[in-house]
Design a protein around this motif. Sequence first.
Motif, short mmCIF file in Angstrom:
data_model
loop_
_atom_site.label_atom_id
_atom_site.label_comp_id
_atom_site.label_asym_id
_atom_site.label_seq_id
_atom_site.Cartn_x
_atom_site.Cartn_y
_atom_site.Cartn_z
N ASP A 199 0.83 -1.21 0.00
CA ASP A 199 0.00 0.00 0.00
C ASP A 199 0.86 1.25 0.00
O ASP A 199 0.67 2.16 -0.82
N LEU A 200 1.82 1.26 0.93
CA LEU A 200 2.69 2.43 1.03
C LEU A 200 3.52 2.59 -0.24
O LEU A 200 3.73 3.71 -0.74
N ASN A 210 2.73 1.70 -3.29
CA ASN A 210 1.89 2.25 -4.36
C ASN A 210 1.62 3.73 -4.15
O ASN A 210 1.64 4.52 -5.09
N GLU A 211 1.43 4.09 -2.89
CA GLU A 211 1.17 5.49 -2.56
C GLU A 211 2.36 6.37 -2.94
O GLU A 211 2.21 7.48 -3.45
N LEU A 212 3.59 5.82 -2.71
CA LEU A 212 4.80 6.62 -2.97
C LEU A 212 5.43 6.33 -4.33
O LEU A 212 6.53 6.79 -4.61
N LYS A 255 7.16 -0.97 -8.60
CA LYS A 255 6.11 -1.88 -8.11
C LYS A 255 6.63 -3.31 -7.98
O LYS A 255 6.17 -4.07 -7.14
#
Length: 355
Positions: free
Chosen positions: A4-5, A7-9, A26
């Motif tokens: 999650d983190l 993908n966020e960054l 990714k």
Amino acid sequence: IGEDLKNELANELSISTPGFSVPKVKEQTFYKVGLADAVDLFRTRRVFIKDGFAYVPFKEIDVIVLNNYRTKLSKALALTARSLPSIQSDERLQPLLNHLSHSYVGPDYSVQKNTGKISLEQIDALSVKSFPLCMRQLHRALRDSHHLRHGGRMQYGLFLKGIGLTLEQALEFWKKEFIRGKVDADKFDKGYAYSIRHNYGKEGKRTDYTPYSCMKIIMSNPPGQGDYHGCPFRHSDPELLKQKLQSYKIPPSGITQVLELVKGMHFQLACQKYFELTHDVDDPGFSLNHPNQYFTESQKLLSGDRELKKELNNSGNFQQKNNGQESINSGSIPTSSNATADTELEGLEAYFTED
Ligand code: SF4
């Protein structure tokens, strides 16, 4: 960091980490590391930084590990330097300290839980499949010239004792070979049998001698002209070592890797690489420090491998795996004798899979 983190960054990581597109970000694992541990990386602008943390891709993590190791090592060295004068003034500790760099603290392979499990007929096949290069070289020299000089007899004789030869087997093994050369049976009994019994603690001080560790073989008693003992990675001329590895059908890229390690004086790592190449594994799963350890690990792996091959065979994939093995091993055991060699080695696996 979690998916999650990441993908966020993803955009920030891609912009701040050289060579990383968003899709590559990714795919990769990233670690969130305290800034103090990643100074070298952010100084050269190779990582993304946020809120006092550096986001380090997996391929750069060795920099962090190395830094950490260096810091710990230099602290330990400083501490040692400070304590050394007082330690050295204690004469009880002096001999201990002097031998520290040569000492071997691994298992004692003179304790033979496998005594008598190996027959003399198995030794030729085992020397190809499971002996480290030093012992394979000694075995070949013994078979070719029907003789080994003292250094070779000690190194090889104790190794054989460590893999499980009984005293009676050892006497028979050496005698059979020596009398095929220039030594007659009488001379053998008078001149050589004593030292074999000596190795087994049956003569002289009755010390039960321990098989030599890699450290001992590498650091002491270098071979001279006509000797075959020693460590081939340490004591052979690189060109001769290269030829030997070629004759054992080691692939050229593997030979290059071994020779690079030898050049850097990483002899045991070179031997471990030889293990990987001859056993067709990427990671042997142990850190080599004794020829008898090499043998035991090889036997464990080969017996496990045999189970794996059976499974693959059942699932129809056997041929492919077996071809890979064949290219490495075929140089020394003729294909026609592979089946015999395998049969000869059956029965040992139960033993060597025990811990
Ligand atoms: Fe033998 Fe050890 Fe040298 Fe390997 S590294 S060849 S086991 S002495």
